[in-house]
Design a protein around this motif. Structure first.
Motif, mmCIF file in Angstrom:
data_model
loop_
_atom_site.group_PDB
_atom_site.id
_atom_site.type_symbol
_atom_site.label_atom_id
_atom_site.label_comp_id
_atom_site.label_asym_id
_atom_site.label_seq_id
_atom_site.Cartn_x
_atom_site.Cartn_y
_atom_site.Cartn_z
ATOM 1 N N TRP A 168 36.489 44.593 34.690
ATOM 2 C CA TRP A 168 36.370 43.433 35.577
ATOM 3 C C TRP A 168 37.729 42.809 35.879
ATOM 4 O O TRP A 168 37.923 42.220 36.951
ATOM 5 C CB TRP A 168 35.464 42.378 34.954
ATOM 6 N N GLN A 169 38.663 42.942 34.941
ATOM 7 C CA GLN A 169 39.978 42.320 35.102
ATOM 8 C C GLN A 169 40.983 43.245 35.779
ATOM 9 O O GLN A 169 41.758 42.823 36.637
ATOM 10 C CB GLN A 169 40.515 41.900 33.723
ATOM 11 N N ALA A 218 34.450 38.873 33.282
ATOM 12 C CA ALA A 218 34.867 38.887 34.684
ATOM 13 C C ALA A 218 35.599 37.592 35.053
ATOM 14 O O ALA A 218 35.324 36.534 34.482
ATOM 15 C CB ALA A 218 33.654 39.070 35.600
ATOM 16 N N PHE A 271 29.805 41.228 32.236
ATOM 17 C CA PHE A 271 30.345 40.480 33.378
ATOM 18 C C PHE A 271 30.489 38.996 33.030
ATOM 19 O O PHE A 271 31.502 38.361 33.352
ATOM 20 C CB PHE A 271 29.417 40.664 34.580
#
Length: 420
Positions: free
Chosen positions: A359-360, A263, A259
């Protein structure tokens, strides 16, 4: 009625009268039933029934002991709860060589009104195919059958706790009855109960705090997306036997490192503890230290309680090892990534990419596929009922006895009707 009488061997069950009442129902169906007790707790829930043998040896002696039981009582089927318990591994691994079918109970894949019953293994050992096209085809085979709605019941935690206390109080005489027995849980009962009492005393304060935090995160989600990491129990067999992790500390560290590196800068991570955690691990302190080291201060939140459905309804995605929370997330159309390989980790359901990319660009589940998955899994592996309250046990006993009495399991029927 069964085609022919069977001979069942019951091994270790849950800490409740469920196995004893199931045995009574199987006998009423015309089957033979024998029970192996491994400790005083097993004996307490079985009493005053006969047709039992007490195993007093060590684990190295268990394979030969089971072989003698299978042969002496002409066992055709054995029933157990959890296929990874130490006292079950020999039974699970060797039974097929002796023509014995294994039926495994586990907590439900769908909860709270279902329990799992599968032949030859559950979770990572489940015989469910891992092909999304098979689930679509199998669901089509079930179209003519009515969708089963479970009968609802209330299972109070205090009832489950009372059964557990009875089981462990009886265990005080294990040093006399079976000095070689070692419980499968890593924490002793007194330590566990002390942890629960301390944790539950603080729940009222946490509920208010956690509800406010979830409300704030959901309100700010359009501008600051948040991801959910639900924790599992450190004692969970799903972690120890079906993942690359040893405990939740490793999971938290792995997820936070990814993360921090990948992220979006405005994204947040919400970590939720398991509702049955004993409170013996200081997760907040561990998370604070990691957040400081990784430069994530102010971006990682931790809660002990909270409305899971509400959080999943607004979360940008869920990361889990193999928790059944993953199924709830898919039901809520929340993008989900698994760090191991649970039964729902299927292309089209869970994000099949790397966690660093998740996360993307989290990928949403195909809801048509999820409906097919749910329909098939409930038909093939779930029975309406519970393990820890009178009404739940009654439902589970009736439905399990019917399933156990059939020569062909529901999953076998689907596999033959719709070959993978």
């Amino acid at each position: 009625m069964p085609v022919k009488p069977l001979s069942f061997l019951l091994l270790q069950g849950v800490s409740s009268p469920f196995f004893a009442r199931l045995a009574d129902a199987l006998r009423e169906c015309g089957h033979k039933v024998h029970k192996v007790n491994f400790n005083a707790g097993d004996l307490v829930f079985w009493f005053p029934r006969s047709h039992r043998t007490h195993f007093r040896g060590n684990l190295e002696q268990l394979p030969e002991f089971l072989k003698s039981i299978w042969q002496e009582f002409e066992i055709t089927d054995q029933i157990l709860f959890g296929d990874r318990r130490p006292v079950h591994r020999a039974a699970f691994d060797k039974a097929e060589q002796f023509g014995v079918r294994t039926h495994v109970f586990e907590e439900g894949y769908f909860r709270p009104f279902w329990v799992t019953l599968e032949r030859e293994g559950v979770n990572g050992h489940s015989l469910l195919p891992r092909d999304p096209d098979w689930f679509r085809a199998a669901a089509g085979c079930l179209d003519a059958q009515p969708t089963e709605k479970p009968k609802r019941f209330h299972s109070a935690f205090r009832k489950r706790a009372a059964y557990d206390v009875l089981y462990h109080v009886a265990g005080l005489i294990n040093s006399v009855l079976n000095p070689r027995y070692r419980i499968h849980a890593p924490i002793t009962a007194p330590v566990e109960y002390a942890g629960y009492l301390s944790r539950f005393a603080r729940l009222p304060k946490w509920r208010t705090r956690d509800a406010e935090l979830i409300n704030r995160l959901c309100k700010e989600a359009p501008k600051h997306p948040f991801f959910l990491l639900p924790l599992q129990l450190n004692s969970d067999a799903q972690i120890h036997h079906h993942s690359r992790f040893d405990n939740m500390h490793q999971v938290i560290e792995s997820v936070l490192e990814s993360f921090a590196d990948n992220a979006p800068s405005g994204a947040r991570l919400l970590i939720k503890n398991h509702p049955l955690d004993m409170g013996l691990v200081n997760y907040p302190r561990h998370i604070r230290k990691l957040s400081k080291r990784l430069g994530l201060e102010g971006r990682v939140e931790y809660i002990e309680t909270g409305n899971l459905d509400q959080a999943l309804g607004s979360a940008a995605g869920t990361v889990t090892v193999n928790s059944t929370v993953g199924i709830v997330a898919l039901e809520k159309e929340c993008p989900t990534l698994c760090l191991s390989d649970p039964i729902y980790n299927l292309p089209g359901l869970t994000d099949q990419g790397d966690i660093d990319n998740f996360w993307q660009e989290p990928v949403k589940p195909d809801q048509n596929l999820f409906e097919a998955f749910r329909k098939v899994v409930i038909y093939a592996t779930q029975i309406n009922g519970g393990f820890y309250c009178h009404n739940g046990i009654s439902l589970a006993v009736e439905n399990a006895a019917n399933m156990l009495s059939t020569d062909q399991s529901p999953l076998q029927y689907l596999l033959e009707a719709c070959p993978p």
